[in-house]
Design a protein around this motif. Structure first.
Motif, PDB file in Angstrom:
ATOM      1  N   VAL A  35       3.065   8.441  10.120  1.00  0.00           N
ATOM      2  CA  VAL A  35       1.672   8.332   9.570  1.00  0.00           C
ATOM      3  C   VAL A  35       1.271   9.287   8.639  1.00  0.00           C
ATOM      4  CG1 VAL A  35       1.026   7.036  11.687  1.00  0.00           C
ATOM      5  CG2 VAL A  35       0.482   9.440  11.602  1.00  0.00           C
ATOM      6  N   GLY A  36       0.567   8.987   7.700  1.00  0.00           N
ATOM      7  CA  GLY A  36       0.138   9.985   6.545  1.00  0.00           C
ATOM      8  C   GLY A  36      -1.197   9.698   6.042  1.00  0.00           C
ATOM      9  N   PHE A  37      -1.984  10.708   5.865  1.00  0.00           N
ATOM     10  CA  PHE A  37      -3.021  10.679   5.427  1.00  0.00           C
ATOM     11  C   PHE A  37      -3.655  11.194   3.834  1.00  0.00           C
ATOM     12  CE2 PHE A  37      -2.984  10.660   9.819  1.00  0.00           C
ATOM     13  CZ  PHE A  37      -3.688   9.516  10.082  1.00  0.00           C
ATOM     14  N   GLY A  38      -4.050  10.591   3.104  1.00  0.00           N
ATOM     15  CA  GLY A  38      -4.015  11.463   1.724  1.00  0.00           C
ATOM     16  C   GLY A  38      -5.516  11.265   1.287  1.00  0.00           C
ATOM     17  N   LYS A  39      -5.992  11.630   0.311  1.00  0.00           N
ATOM     18  CA  LYS A  39      -7.329  11.669  -0.496  1.00  0.00           C
ATOM     19  C   LYS A  39      -7.939  10.520  -0.372  1.00  0.00           C
ATOM     20  CE  LYS A  39      -7.095  16.014  -2.919  1.00  0.00           C
ATOM     21  NZ  LYS A  39      -7.513  16.627  -4.563  1.00  0.00           N
ATOM     22  N   HIS A  40      -9.237  10.321  -0.496  1.00  0.00           N
ATOM     23  CA  HIS A  40     -10.079   9.233  -0.765  1.00  0.00           C
ATOM     24  C   HIS A  40      -9.724   8.037   0.327  1.00  0.00           C
ATOM     25  CE1 HIS A  40     -11.808  11.238  -3.666  1.00  0.00           C
ATOM     26  NE2 HIS A  40     -10.502  11.439  -4.436  1.00  0.00           N
ATOM     27  N   GLY A  41      -9.214   8.306   1.494  1.00  0.00           N
ATOM     28  CA  GLY A  41      -9.018   7.253   2.384  1.00  0.00           C
ATOM     29  C   GLY A  41      -7.677   6.507   2.304  1.00  0.00           C
ATOM     30  N   THR A  42      -6.845   7.100   1.397  1.00  0.00           N
ATOM     31  CA  THR A  42      -5.565   6.472   1.543  1.00  0.00           C
ATOM     32  C   THR A  42      -4.778   6.956   2.410  1.00  0.00           C
ATOM     33  OG1 THR A  42      -5.828   6.274  -1.141  1.00  0.00           O
ATOM     34  CG2 THR A  42      -3.571   6.376  -0.122  1.00  0.00           C
ATOM     35  N   ARG A  43      -3.956   5.916   3.227  1.00  0.00           N
ATOM     36  CA  ARG A  43      -3.269   6.214   4.309  1.00  0.00           C
ATOM     37  C   ARG A  43      -1.972   5.431   4.533  1.00  0.00           C
ATOM     38  NH1 ARG A  43      -7.702   3.714   5.056  1.00  0.00           N
ATOM     39  NH2 ARG A  43      -7.935   1.831   6.473  1.00  0.00           N
ATOM     40  N   MET A  44      -0.847   5.817   5.212  1.00  0.00           N
ATOM     41  CA  MET A  44       0.189   5.136   5.393  1.00  0.00           C
ATOM     42  C   MET A  44       0.656   4.987   6.661  1.00  0.00           C
ATOM     43  SD  MET A  44       3.506   7.351   4.584  1.00  0.00           S
ATOM     44  CE  MET A  44       3.803   7.503   2.976  1.00  0.00           C
ATOM     45  N   ALA A  45       1.591   4.279   7.014  1.00  0.00           N
ATOM     46  CA  ALA A  45       2.110   4.394   8.265  1.00  0.00           C
ATOM     47  C   ALA A  45       3.467   3.554   8.096  1.00  0.00           C
ATOM     48  CB  ALA A  45       1.409   3.384   9.266  1.00  0.00           C
ATOM     49  N   ARG A  74       3.621   1.300   4.975  1.00  0.00           N
ATOM     50  CA  ARG A  74       2.385   0.310   4.808  1.00  0.00           C
ATOM     51  C   ARG A  74       1.288   1.326   4.203  1.00  0.00           C
ATOM     52  NH1 ARG A  74       1.670  -4.664   2.579  1.00  0.00           N
ATOM     53  NH2 ARG A  74      -0.258  -5.486   3.274  1.00  0.00           N
ATOM     54  N   TRP A  75       0.996   1.118   3.000  1.00  0.00           N
ATOM     55  CA  TRP A  75      -0.073   1.810   2.539  1.00  0.00           C
ATOM     56  C   TRP A  75      -1.380   0.993   2.805  1.00  0.00           C
ATOM     57  CZ3 TRP A  75       0.354   5.425  -2.414  1.00  0.00           C
ATOM     58  CH2 TRP A  75       1.588   6.076  -2.300  1.00  0.00           C
ATOM     59  N   ARG A  76      -2.376   1.849   2.957  1.00  0.00           N
ATOM     60  CA  ARG A  76      -3.813   1.182   2.873  1.00  0.00           C
ATOM     61  C   ARG A  76      -4.657   1.953   1.988  1.00  0.00           C
ATOM     62  NH1 ARG A  76      -5.598  -3.053   5.267  1.00  0.00           N
ATOM     63  NH2 ARG A  76      -7.677  -2.254   5.558  1.00  0.00           N
ATOM     64  N   HIS A  77      -5.555   1.455   1.278  1.00  0.00           N
ATOM     65  CA  HIS A  77      -6.366   2.154   0.199  1.00  0.00           C
ATOM     66  C   HIS A  77      -7.687   1.445  -0.148  1.00  0.00           C
ATOM     67  CE1 HIS A  77      -4.527  -0.125  -3.308  1.00  0.00           C
ATOM     68  NE2 HIS A  77      -3.514  -0.268  -2.356  1.00  0.00           N
ATOM     69  N   GLU A  78      -8.398   2.100  -0.768  1.00  0.00           N
ATOM     70  CA  GLU A  78      -9.646   1.393  -1.446  1.00  0.00           C
ATOM     71  C   GLU A  78      -9.266   0.631  -2.439  1.00  0.00           C
ATOM     72  OE1 GLU A  78     -11.900   4.960  -2.855  1.00  0.00           O
ATOM     73  OE2 GLU A  78     -12.875   5.065  -0.972  1.00  0.00           O
ATOM     74  N   ALA A  79      -9.878  -0.524  -2.356  1.00  0.00           N
ATOM     75  CA  ALA A  79      -9.377  -1.624  -3.515  1.00  0.00           C
ATOM     76  C   ALA A  79     -10.399  -1.347  -4.830  1.00  0.00           C
ATOM     77  CB  ALA A  79      -9.522  -3.023  -2.869  1.00  0.00           C
ATOM     78  N   VAL A  80     -10.101  -1.786  -5.911  1.00  0.00           N
ATOM     79  CA  VAL A  80     -11.032  -1.979  -7.145  1.00  0.00           C
ATOM     80  C   VAL A  80     -11.802  -3.018  -6.777  1.00  0.00           C
ATOM     81  CG1 VAL A  80     -11.030  -2.370  -9.554  1.00  0.00           C
ATOM     82  CG2 VAL A  80      -9.052  -1.160  -8.668  1.00  0.00           C
ATOM     83  N   GLY A  81     -13.154  -2.802  -6.780  1.00  0.00           N
ATOM     84  CA  GLY A  81     -14.054  -3.838  -6.761  1.00  0.00           C
ATOM     85  C   GLY A  81     -14.856  -3.575  -5.219  1.00  0.00           C
ATOM     86  N   GLY A  82     -14.243  -2.756  -4.429  1.00  0.00           N
ATOM     87  CA  GLY A  82     -14.579  -2.809  -3.054  1.00  0.00           C
ATOM     88  C   GLY A  82     -13.749  -3.181  -1.966  1.00  0.00           C
ATOM     89  N   ASP A  85      -7.342  -2.343   0.347  1.00  0.00           N
ATOM     90  CA  ASP A  85      -6.190  -3.214  -0.261  1.00  0.00           C
ATOM     91  C   ASP A  85      -5.117  -2.653   0.506  1.00  0.00           C
ATOM     92  OD1 ASP A  85      -4.591  -4.979  -1.563  1.00  0.00           O
ATOM     93  OD2 ASP A  85      -5.066  -4.393  -3.596  1.00  0.00           O
ATOM     94  N   ALA A  86      -3.748  -3.215   0.388  1.00  0.00           N
ATOM     95  CA  ALA A  86      -2.640  -2.662   1.063  1.00  0.00           C
ATOM     96  C   ALA A  86      -1.350  -2.936   0.211  1.00  0.00           C
ATOM     97  CB  ALA A  86      -2.425  -3.230   2.494  1.00  0.00           C
ATOM     98  N   LEU A  87      -0.379  -2.317   0.289  1.00  0.00           N
ATOM     99  CA  LEU A  87       1.086  -2.383  -0.230  1.00  0.00           C
ATOM    100  C   LEU A  87       2.154  -2.117   0.531  1.00  0.00           C
ATOM    101  CD1 LEU A  87       2.190   0.378  -1.403  1.00  0.00           C
ATOM    102  CD2 LEU A  87       0.601  -0.183  -3.449  1.00  0.00           C
ATOM    103  N   THR A  88       3.222  -2.707   0.432  1.00  0.00           N
ATOM    104  CA  THR A  88       4.655  -2.111   1.308  1.00  0.00           C
ATOM    105  C   THR A  88       5.369  -1.198   0.165  1.00  0.00           C
ATOM    106  OG1 THR A  88       4.452  -4.047   2.421  1.00  0.00           O
ATOM    107  CG2 THR A  88       6.590  -2.721   2.650  1.00  0.00           C
ATOM    108  N   GLN A  89       5.875  -0.279   0.717  1.00  0.00           N
ATOM    109  CA  GLN A  89       6.778   0.866  -0.058  1.00  0.00           C
ATOM    110  C   GLN A  89       8.169   0.754   0.763  1.00  0.00           C
ATOM    111  OE1 GLN A  89       5.957   5.042   0.646  1.00  0.00           O
ATOM    112  NE2 GLN A  89       6.211   5.327  -1.529  1.00  0.00           N
ATOM    113  N   PHE A 118       7.250   0.092  -4.702  1.00  0.00           N
ATOM    114  CA  PHE A 118       6.255  -0.789  -4.203  1.00  0.00           C
ATOM    115  C   PHE A 118       6.430  -2.157  -4.409  1.00  0.00           C
ATOM    116  CE2 PHE A 118       3.620   3.239  -5.434  1.00  0.00           C
ATOM    117  CZ  PHE A 118       3.614   3.682  -4.220  1.00  0.00           C
ATOM    118  N   ASP A 119       5.909  -3.080  -3.377  1.00  0.00           N
ATOM    119  CA  ASP A 119       6.085  -4.527  -3.650  1.00  0.00           C
ATOM    120  C   ASP A 119       4.660  -4.815  -4.451  1.00  0.00           C
ATOM    121  OD1 ASP A 119       3.863  -3.849  -1.815  1.00  0.00           O
ATOM    122  OD2 ASP A 119       4.082  -6.036  -0.708  1.00  0.00           O
ATOM    123  N   ARG A 120       3.895  -4.056  -5.043  1.00  0.00           N
ATOM    124  CA  ARG A 120       2.726  -4.530  -6.029  1.00  0.00           C
ATOM    125  C   ARG A 120       2.190  -3.121  -6.570  1.00  0.00           C
ATOM    126  NH1 ARG A 120      -1.787  -6.991  -2.231  1.00  0.00           N
ATOM    127  NH2 ARG A 120      -2.803  -6.634  -4.727  1.00  0.00           N
TER     128      ARG A 120
END
Length: 184
Positions: A35-45, A74-82, A85-89, A118-120
């Motif tokens: 599990v990992g934690f980045g800036k501005h709420g970006t995280r991964m597991a 799997r990354w989770r992060h803030e989405a553009v527009g609020g 969002d998530a992506l797979t790496q 990344f898948d997206r």
């Protein structure tokens, strides 16, 4: 340029993934969870497989070993527009490991430089990656325990993901990652 870069990165990833093939079989030597934690709420597991290389170098005071990791994160992060969002790496990570006391110390230092896909597209309100292919670099420390009957390890590592300036923008993303490995 984009096709050439993609082909070069795919080739580098294939070469890195082929390192375990030097072993007698393709059976992994361990499994991992991180599990990992980045800036501005970006995280991964994620989860992964570990293959040890048939490589060991003893120095006067340390032992140097190597392995390759294949991970799905799997990354989770803030989405553009609020919202979120998530992506797979997918990651292939060859790594070197150094243990002091000629390998007898349970503590180790590790360094890895790999490739990821990344898948997206990764885009947040604050940053946007220009490529789906990126480098995956790590520096960390860890501790082995459990003995020969049940070898395990925990580690803390800094992870940096970026395209290395191949294309712009290249803001990069850093994580502080906690990792657990159970070896067979």
């Amino acid at each position: 340029m984009k096709t050439t870069t993609t082909m070069l990165l795919a080739g580098a990833m294939a070469v890195a993934a082929a390192a375990p093939a030097a072993a007698a079989d393709f059976k992994p030597d361990g499994i991992s969870a991180q599990v990992g934690f980045g800036k501005h709420g970006t995280r991964m597991a994620g989860v992964g497989l570990v293959w040890d290389w048939d490589f060991e170098a003893l120095r006067r005071k340390a032992e140097l070993t190597a392995h390759t990791e294949l991970m799905v994160n799997r990354w989770r992060h803030e989405a553009v527009g609020g919202g979120n969002d998530a992506l797979t790496q997918l990651v292939v990570l060859p790594s070197l490991r150094m243990r002091l006391d000629r390998g007898a110390s349970p503590w180790f230092i590790s360094l890895g430089i790999g490739a990821s896909w990344f898948d997206r597209d990764f885009e947040t309100p604050r940053k946007r990656f220009s490529t789906r292919w990126n480098f995956y670099d790590t520096v960390g420390v860890g501790y082995s325990f459990g003995g020969a009957a049940s070898p395990q390890e925990v580690g803390l590592r800094w992870v940096h993901v970026s395209n290395g300036g191949v294309r712009h923008p290249n803001p990069g993303q850093d994580f502080l990652q906690l990792r657990y490995v159970h070896r067979f």
